[in-house]
Design a protein around this motif. Structure first.
Motif: not given
Length: 513
Positions: A397-425
């Motif tokens: 929801d509303f991601l298309l209107h966000c200023p972090w759609a590309t670049g380092p900000a996007m990598v940081k935020k998507i990285g949070r999802i990766a961190e969570y899945l990696e440490g799910r145990g």
């Protein structure tokens, strides 16, 4: 050769359970014994969908008259659905005007001109309605004129003593003067009522409902029987909440507020009155156009403190939480927002209240409420999601209107999802499924899909399956976790998922790139 009529009654009943309404019409014409067995099924679920015609209004009136004149049918009714937008109920009067019908000295509660009932029936019906309304309505007024459908439907409703589900659309809610009176007496009239849905889920932008009697809402929170409640309200709520005393529903376990713009304070009142709520669905709409990019109407949605306070009422009971955000009618389209260079202001805070909900196992929320709109903020998901979560869905929801759609900000935020899945145990050992839903409107830019793919496809193994499944309104990127779950991959190759252009790849774990 055995005949259908020779079947044991219990077997025939099982067959009837799988038939449709048109089948029941055929069955009851087959024989007297079939008629007796099939009649309860024909009237068990009454559904009337209004269409834009005078004949539709007349059919509804005849349906209501049939039930009114054959009271034995009412004991079969378990579900009553009266759907349709406003003009379809009010524009077409099923009977011609007849000013001479009915003595002027009798309060006919809108039944004047109702030629499907005799004068005696109209007087009898009016006397019955009289007993179900407050004293303030006992004097006939101009507002009762031509309320024949309303009066008949209200009277029919009072006969449904076995009713379990009541589902009424915007048109009837707007038209009815008497429904709030009936709902105030629901526990006495409908002692088995379990589910109430008020409002049409399919929004009609040409016929918005500008006002409804808010006494439709309050009685639900005083009820001893209603367990699930769904309500559509596009106007701000102004409840006289503490009359005659603050409500407290001991029975309500599911609440869905859809397409609503109520204040956080009103939401806090509702949730405070539901101490046993287990499932909460909350669909919000935001008005956003050239005149409101930073205006006050946005503030309730940008500051999550009020939402956290309201949801805190459910910290000891909530098992399922589903939230969504969408643009309200009158907002600019996605293309217009992009063309005019408008951006949503930064979201303030994060949805941290879910962390301490010990019973919460299913969460579906806009990822913005965790990761924020501002480029320099992204909460760690392990700090905002509960330890016992089993199913997680992040919406776009509303991601298309966000200023972090590309670049380092996007990598940081998507990285949070990766961190969570990696440490799910460690922080989510019971997590069995994680999804990210991407709506078709996001297809103009693939940055989100590319980021998810980079998280999900680096390694293969036996305890994770990753892939995308195309649904009607969204592409669902999904991780599934569990011992030996990767062994299902070969079976999926020939499955319906592949037929829906899905793919699944086994992963052992998630690694940050």
């Amino acid at each position: 050769m055995a005949k259908v009529s020779d079947l044991p009654v219990d077997v025939f009943s099982i067959i009837l359970e799988y038939l449709g309404r048109h089948d029941y019409h055929d069955v009851i014409r087959a024989s007297k014994s079939f008629y007796k067995e099939a009649l309860p099924y024909l009237y068990r679920d009454i559904k009337f969908e209004a269409t834009k015609s005078r004949s539709c209004a007349r059919k509804l009136a005849l349906l209501l008259r049939t039930v009114l004149e054959r009271p034995q049918l009412t004991s079969y009714v378990r579900i009553f659905r009266l759907r349709g937008p406003l003009p379809y109920w009010t524009k077409y009067n099923p009977w011609p005007e007849d000013a001479k019908v009915g003595p002027a000295s009798v309060n006919l509660w809108g039944l004047k001109g109702c030629t499907t009932l005799s004068n005696a029936q109209k007087i009898f019906a009016s006397n019955q309605i009289f007993s179900f309304v407050d004293e303030s309505m006992h004097k006939e007024t101009e507002q009762f004129k031509n309320r024949s459908k309303d009066a008949l439907a209200t009277l029919v409703l009072t006969r449904f003593t076995e009713l379990r589900t009541l589902d009424l659309g915007d048109g009837f809610l707007m038209h009815s003067l008497f429904l709030p009176q009936i709902l105030k007496r629901a526990d006495r009239l409908f002692p088995k009522l379990d589910h109430v849905a008020l409002g049409d889920k399919r929004f009609d932008p040409e016929n918005p409902v500008s006002y409804m009697d808010l006494d439709l809402i309050r009685p639900i929170f005083y009820s001893d029987t209603v367990r699930t409640f769904e309500y559509l309200m596009t106007q701000p709520w102004q409840l006289t909440w503490n009359r005659p005393a603050p409500p407290r529903s001991e029975s309500l376990t599911m609440l869905r507020l859809f397409r609503t713009n109520i204040t956080r304070g009103t939401l806090d009142q509702l949730l405070h009155a539901t101490p046993h709520l287990k499932r909460f669905h909350y669909d919000q709409e935001i008005l956003f156009n050239a005149n409101t990019p930073t205006a006050p109407p946005l503030s309730p949605y940008l500051n999550l403190d009020g939402l956290n306070i309201a949801l805190a009422n459910l910290k000891n009971t909530l098992e399922e939480c589903k939230l969504s955000l969408s643009l309200a009618p009158g907002s600019l389209s996605s293309a217009e927002i992009k063309l005019q260079g408008l951006q949503f202001p930064p979201m303030q805070g994060t949805l941290a209240v879910l962390k301490d909900m010990q019973h919460l196992v299913t969460v579906e929320v806009p990822m913005m409420q965790f990761l924020g709109w501002a480029p320099d903020f992204a909460a760690s998901l392990s700090e905002v999601l509960p330890w016992g979560i089993r199913r997680l869905t992040l919406r776009d929801d509303f991601l298309l209107h966000c200023p972090w759609a590309t670049g380092p900000a996007m990598v940081k935020k998507i990285g949070r999802i990766a961190e969570y899945l990696e440490g799910r145990g460690v922080h989510a050992p019971q997590l069995s499924q994680c999804e990210i839903r991407i709506k078709p409107s996001a297809k103009d830019s693939t940055w989100l899909e590319d980021g998810i793919r980079d998280v999900g496809m680096p390694m293969a193994g036996s305890n994770v399956v990753f892939g995308v499944e195309k649904e009607k309104r969204a592409d669902v990127w999904r991780w599934r976790f569990g011992e030996g779950i990767g062994k299902e991959r070969d079976l999926r190759i020939d499955s319906a998922m592949v037929m829906r252009k899905s793919f699944y790849l086994p992963l052992e774990g998630i690694r940050l790139g």
